[in-house]
Design a protein around this motif. Structure first.
Motif, PDB file in Angstrom:
ATOM      1  N   PHE B   5     -15.131 -18.885 -25.381  1.00 28.53           N
ATOM      2  CA  PHE B   5     -13.687 -18.753 -25.184  1.00 28.53           C
ATOM      3  C   PHE B   5     -12.938 -19.316 -26.386  1.00 28.53           C
ATOM      4  CE2 PHE B   5      -9.783 -18.291 -23.038  1.00 28.53           C
ATOM      5  CZ  PHE B   5      -9.036 -19.444 -23.224  1.00 28.53           C
ATOM      6  N   TYR B   6     -13.345 -20.507 -26.851  1.00 25.48           N
ATOM      7  CA  TYR B   6     -12.671 -21.140 -28.002  1.00 25.48           C
ATOM      8  C   TYR B   6     -12.879 -20.308 -29.254  1.00 25.48           C
ATOM      9  CZ  TYR B   6     -11.751 -25.536 -25.545  1.00 25.48           C
ATOM     10  OH  TYR B   6     -11.275 -26.474 -24.670  1.00 25.48           O
ATOM     11  N   PHE B   7     -14.106 -19.786 -29.409  1.00 21.61           N
ATOM     12  CA  PHE B   7     -14.426 -18.970 -30.596  1.00 21.61           C
ATOM     13  C   PHE B   7     -13.532 -17.733 -30.644  1.00 21.61           C
ATOM     14  CE2 PHE B   7     -16.737 -17.519 -34.097  1.00 21.61           C
ATOM     15  CZ  PHE B   7     -17.076 -16.189 -33.905  1.00 21.61           C
ATOM     16  N   ILE B   8     -13.442 -17.021 -29.512  1.00 20.15           N
ATOM     17  CA  ILE B   8     -12.599 -15.816 -29.452  1.00 20.15           C
ATOM     18  C   ILE B   8     -11.142 -16.195 -29.701  1.00 20.15           C
ATOM     19  CG2 ILE B   8     -11.720 -13.982 -27.946  1.00 20.15           C
ATOM     20  CD1 ILE B   8     -14.576 -14.058 -26.622  1.00 20.15           C
ATOM     21  N   GLY B   9     -10.744 -17.292 -29.081  1.00 23.61           N
ATOM     22  CA  GLY B   9      -9.361 -17.763 -29.269  1.00 23.61           C
ATOM     23  C   GLY B   9      -9.073 -18.062 -30.730  1.00 23.61           C
ATOM     24  N   PHE B  10     -10.054 -18.707 -31.387  1.00 27.96           N
ATOM     25  CA  PHE B  10      -9.894 -19.036 -32.808  1.00 27.96           C
ATOM     26  C   PHE B  10      -9.732 -17.756 -33.649  1.00 27.96           C
ATOM     27  CE2 PHE B  10     -10.209 -21.190 -36.719  1.00 27.96           C
ATOM     28  CZ  PHE B  10     -11.113 -20.501 -37.539  1.00 27.96           C
ATOM     29  N   ILE B  11     -10.541 -16.765 -33.366  1.00 26.97           N
ATOM     30  CA  ILE B  11     -10.496 -15.501 -34.112  1.00 26.97           C
ATOM     31  C   ILE B  11      -9.148 -14.822 -33.903  1.00 26.97           C
ATOM     32  CG2 ILE B  11     -11.466 -13.171 -34.237  1.00 26.97           C
ATOM     33  CD1 ILE B  11     -14.079 -14.438 -34.518  1.00 26.97           C
ATOM     34  N   VAL B  12      -8.717 -14.778 -32.641  1.00 23.55           N
ATOM     35  CA  VAL B  12      -7.414 -14.131 -32.344  1.00 23.55           C
ATOM     36  C   VAL B  12      -6.295 -14.858 -33.093  1.00 23.55           C
ATOM     37  CG1 VAL B  12      -5.731 -13.715 -30.519  1.00 23.55           C
ATOM     38  CG2 VAL B  12      -8.136 -13.177 -30.129  1.00 23.55           C
ATOM     39  N   PHE B  13      -6.376 -16.182 -33.035  1.00 30.26           N
ATOM     40  CA  PHE B  13      -5.355 -17.002 -33.701  1.00 30.26           C
ATOM     41  C   PHE B  13      -5.340 -16.722 -35.205  1.00 30.26           C
ATOM     42  CE2 PHE B  13      -2.501 -20.420 -34.354  1.00 30.26           C
ATOM     43  CZ  PHE B  13      -2.951 -21.152 -35.461  1.00 30.26           C
ATOM     44  N   ILE B  17      -2.323 -15.231 -37.473  1.00 27.37           N
ATOM     45  CA  ILE B  17      -1.780 -15.960 -38.634  1.00 27.37           C
ATOM     46  C   ILE B  17      -1.831 -15.081 -39.885  1.00 27.37           C
ATOM     47  CG2 ILE B  17      -2.194 -17.923 -40.207  1.00 27.37           C
ATOM     48  CD1 ILE B  17      -0.885 -18.735 -37.578  1.00 27.37           C
ATOM     49  N   LEU B  18      -2.993 -14.452 -40.088  1.00 30.54           N
ATOM     50  CA  LEU B  18      -3.161 -13.603 -41.277  1.00 30.54           C
ATOM     51  C   LEU B  18      -2.176 -12.434 -41.245  1.00 30.54           C
ATOM     52  CD1 LEU B  18      -7.055 -13.536 -41.733  1.00 30.54           C
ATOM     53  CD2 LEU B  18      -5.391 -14.611 -43.236  1.00 30.54           C
ATOM     54  N   SER B  19      -1.955 -11.883 -40.081  1.00 27.05           N
ATOM     55  CA  SER B  19      -1.007 -10.764 -39.970  1.00 27.05           C
ATOM     56  C   SER B  19       0.399 -11.217 -40.337  1.00 27.05           C
ATOM     57  CB  SER B  19      -0.986 -10.205 -38.550  1.00 27.05           C
ATOM     58  OG  SER B  19      -2.271  -9.761 -38.199  1.00 27.05           O
ATOM     59  N   ILE B  20       0.757 -12.409 -39.827  1.00 22.24           N
ATOM     60  CA  ILE B  20       2.100 -12.936 -40.142  1.00 22.24           C
ATOM     61  C   ILE B  20       2.207 -13.184 -41.639  1.00 22.24           C
ATOM     62  CG2 ILE B  20       3.651 -14.937 -39.858  1.00 22.24           C
ATOM     63  CD1 ILE B  20       2.483 -15.116 -36.946  1.00 22.24           C
ATOM     64  N   LEU B  21       1.116 -13.716 -42.215  1.00 19.42           N
ATOM     65  CA  LEU B  21       1.073 -14.004 -43.660  1.00 19.42           C
ATOM     66  C   LEU B  21       1.229 -12.708 -44.470  1.00 19.42           C
ATOM     67  CD1 LEU B  21       0.614 -16.811 -44.923  1.00 19.42           C
ATOM     68  CD2 LEU B  21      -1.723 -16.132 -45.407  1.00 19.42           C
TER      69      LEU B  21
END
Lengths: 559, 94
Positions: B5-13, B17-21
């Motif tokens: 769950f944390y791994f998937i969450g990290f990837i989504v996050f 972030i990259l998209s916003i960047l």
């Protein structure tokens, strides 16, 4: 019933092959035409012209440079007030009203009005801001030293496609190197045929031409051209030429002809003036040829410097011909050294007869007579030497003193320079370095053409020529303190089967300093009027130039 | 389960972030074209000025022009070489 089916079948087959053959015609036979038509409807390719390479002197000064100019063009479909545009263009650019009117009437998107327009004129046009009128940057040849070395440089004209092309001289010889490689830009059209965008591929950018760095010394060229012009006027000559070479490397230090022309407006001058006469003018060299013959005779040991001439007591008779000296003075038992000093034709007949025709032809070939010198200038010619079977005894005799044999000045200078270079002939060249647009340097190294005479013969010949200068007819003009080796020449001009009695080609050839030559030089004056003799016209000019060159090179007197 | 769950969450996050960047950088770059065009025009202007200055420099350092201006300015005297081969007297008594 069966035949009906067969009939229909064959009809189908027939039409099938008809369609197939028509398809073949359009897709194979006419494929290229349709492709070109399609491309022209879709868009077109525009050639982007590169900057032409410059030609520099040995001090890196560009004597043939590029300046920024503009091509003024018009889009007739965007012109609002045709008459006003015509009036302004003709008054500002100086173009013909009829020509401007015709250009504006064309059904095109782009029509050239005038090229090589300067920046000030463009600024005036820009301020007026005429609709439909635009300009493109282009480069034009520009000569900061005006007509200096014009014949050596050549001219830049146009080829059949309207692109810049070099003709004659360095511009002609190195045209491909100087011209660079054009780029391609594609222009796409919309359905109405209007250009919509222009894109430039990285691979199709233009590659600028290469710069040529010559061995021409700008200061010496300037001195030579000024002195030549004054001498031609002083002696009332039809024209003149001077060529100076470094005998050790073959580098051409200076080459000048007069009259000359202005390469920036060459169209105003006669075509004859574009020719570099030093490499394309054919003439009989006269006595300046004697050093080559005497060197050949000494080298093949048929005579020695102190060999006495047994036939020099009077004119020499060869069948129906009588060979006389230039001043009708004869020296019985004269030595070969004095034959050169007195420029004695009878002595030269003795020397060349001792040499014999076979050896003469062999040495002429070694000296490069009758062959191109391979100098890197467009326009060189080389009249061939007669076949052995066509030589008569009188031809052998006259060749001994440089008549009856035709050469170009560059052939003589290169052959003579072998004497200055210890018997080794060097290939002449004007360009010593090529600079590419990416900054790469390509050196043009000196090239030996071969050994002509032994080093010992060259030394002996140098002493004979130095003695001739110190004690001969031209001794009064020689600068004091320097050892200069040289020979005068007063050649008759052949006209319609005989020689003109009143007109001559006056010349002087030599090198200095005699012990370690820094330059060899040939001076020719065409039909001087004040005096027909080389010792009184070409020799003073030679020594005048030599004096300045010796000072310029900081060579102190040795005597 | 939690790690996944944390791994998937990290990837989504990271993706967010990259998209916003990317949006931020693209936005910033979109107006740079105008600046770039201005700089290119300045460069072209300097190149053009260099060309004209070079033309003037070549003319100014040309021997033909210098000789012509020297002649106008009065520098026309010709030099001659003198070679001393023996001592010369300073003065001769008359």
């Amino acid at each position: 019933m069966k035949w009906r089916y067969r009939f229909i079948f064959f009809v189908f087959i027939f039409f099938f092959f008809l369609i197939l053959s028509r398809l073949f015609y359009w897709q194979v036979v006419r494929a290229e035409d349709l492709s070109t038509l399609g491309k022209s409807q879709y868009g077109k390719y525009i050639k982007l012209m590169p900057k032409r390479g410059e030609i520099k002197t040995s001090d890196d000064f560009s004597i043939a440079a590029n300046k920024l100019t503009y091509l003024v063009y018009v889009n007739p479909k965007e012109v609002k007030d045709k008459q006003k545009t015509i009036d302004i263009l003709s008054s500002v650019l100086g173009v013909d009203v009829a020509s401007a009117s015709a250009s504006l009437s064309l059904d095109r998107f782009w029509v050239s009005i005038k090229s090589k327009v300067d920046d000030d004129t463009i600024n005036k046009l820009e301020k007026i801001a005429l609709p439909g009128v635009g300009f493109e940057q282009e480069y034009s040849r520009f000569y900061p030293e005006a007509s200096m070395a014009a014949n050596l440089l050549g001219i830049v004209g146009k080829n059949e496609l309207g692109d810049d092309k070099g003709y004659s001289g360095l511009e002609g010889y190195y045209d491909r190197q100087l011209g660079g490689k054009p780029g391609i830009s594609s222009e796409v059209y919309d359905a109405f045929g209007k250009p919509v965008l222009s894109r430039l591929n990285e691979n199709s950018k233009p590659i600028d031409g290469r710069n040529l760095v010559s061995s021409i010394d700008r200061a010496i060229q300037f001195i030579v051209e000024n002195k030549l012009k004054k001498a031609v006027e002083k002696y009332g000559a039809e024209g003149g030429m001077v060529g100076i070479m470094d005998p050790k490397t073959g580098n051409i230090i200076s080459m000048a002809t007069w009259p000359s022309f202005d390469p920036s407006s060459y169209q105003k001058y006669s075509d004859d003036l574009y020719k570099n006469q030093f490499i394309s003018n054919i003439y009989e060299p006269g006595s300046t040829f004697k050093p080559l013959i005497m060197a050949s005779a000494l080298d093949s040991k048929v005579v020695k410097p102190d060999t006495k001439c047994p036939i020099c007591g009077g004119p020499v008779t060869i069948y129906d011909y009588k060979v006389k000296t230039w001043n009708d003075q004869y020296y019985k038992d004269t030595t070969m050294i004095d034959v050169i000093k007195h420029s004695d034709n009878t002595g030269m007949v003795f020397a060349v007869q001792s040499l014999g025709l076979d050896r003469l032809l062999d040495y002429l070939k070694k000296f490069g007579i009758g062959e191109l010198t391979s100098i890197d200038l467009q326009g060189e010619v080389a009249p061939s030497v007669k076949n052995k079977k066509d030589w008569y005894p009188i031809d052998l005799a006259t060749a001994g003193f440089g008549q009856g044999i035709s050469i170009t000045p560059i052939e003589l200078l290169v052959g003579f320079s072998a004497i200055a270079n210890k018997g080794i002939k060097m290939e002449p060249h004007v360009v010593s370095r090529i600079e590419t647009s990416s900054g790469e340097i390509i050196d043009v190294n000196p090239k030996k053409s071969g050994r002509v005479i032994s080093e010992e013969t060259a030394k002996v010949m140098t002493e004979i020529l130095t003695y001739a200068v110190d004690n001969g007819e031209a001794k009064w003009a020689k600068p004091k303190g320097y050892r200069i080796a040289g020979k005068t020449g007063t050649a008759q001009i052949p006209i319609a089967g005989h020689y003109d009695p009143d007109k001559t080609i006056a010349s002087f050839i030599g090198f200095a300093p005699a012990d370690d030559p820094k330059f060899s030089m040939l001076v020719i004056l065409d039909r001087p009027k004040t005096s027909i003799y080389g010792s009184e016209t070409a020799a003073p000019l030679f020594f005048d130039i030599a004096k300045d060159i010796l000072t310029y090179y900081n060579i102190p007197p040795s005597e | 389960m939690k790690k996944t769950f944390y791994f998937i969450g990290f990837i989504v996050f990271t993706i967010i972030i990259l998209s916003i960047l990317q949006i931020a950088i693209s936005n910033s770059l979109s107006t740079k074209g105008i600046v770039l065009e201005k700089i290119n025009r300045e460069i072209d202007g300097y190149k053009k000025e260099n060309f004209f200055l070079r033309e003037k420099l070549l003319l100014a350092t040309s021997y033909t022009v210098i000789a012509s201006e020297a002649s106008i300015a009065g520098f026309t005297k010709e030099k001659s070489q003198v070679v001393l081969t023996s001592p010369l007297p300073l003065a001769i008594r008359q």
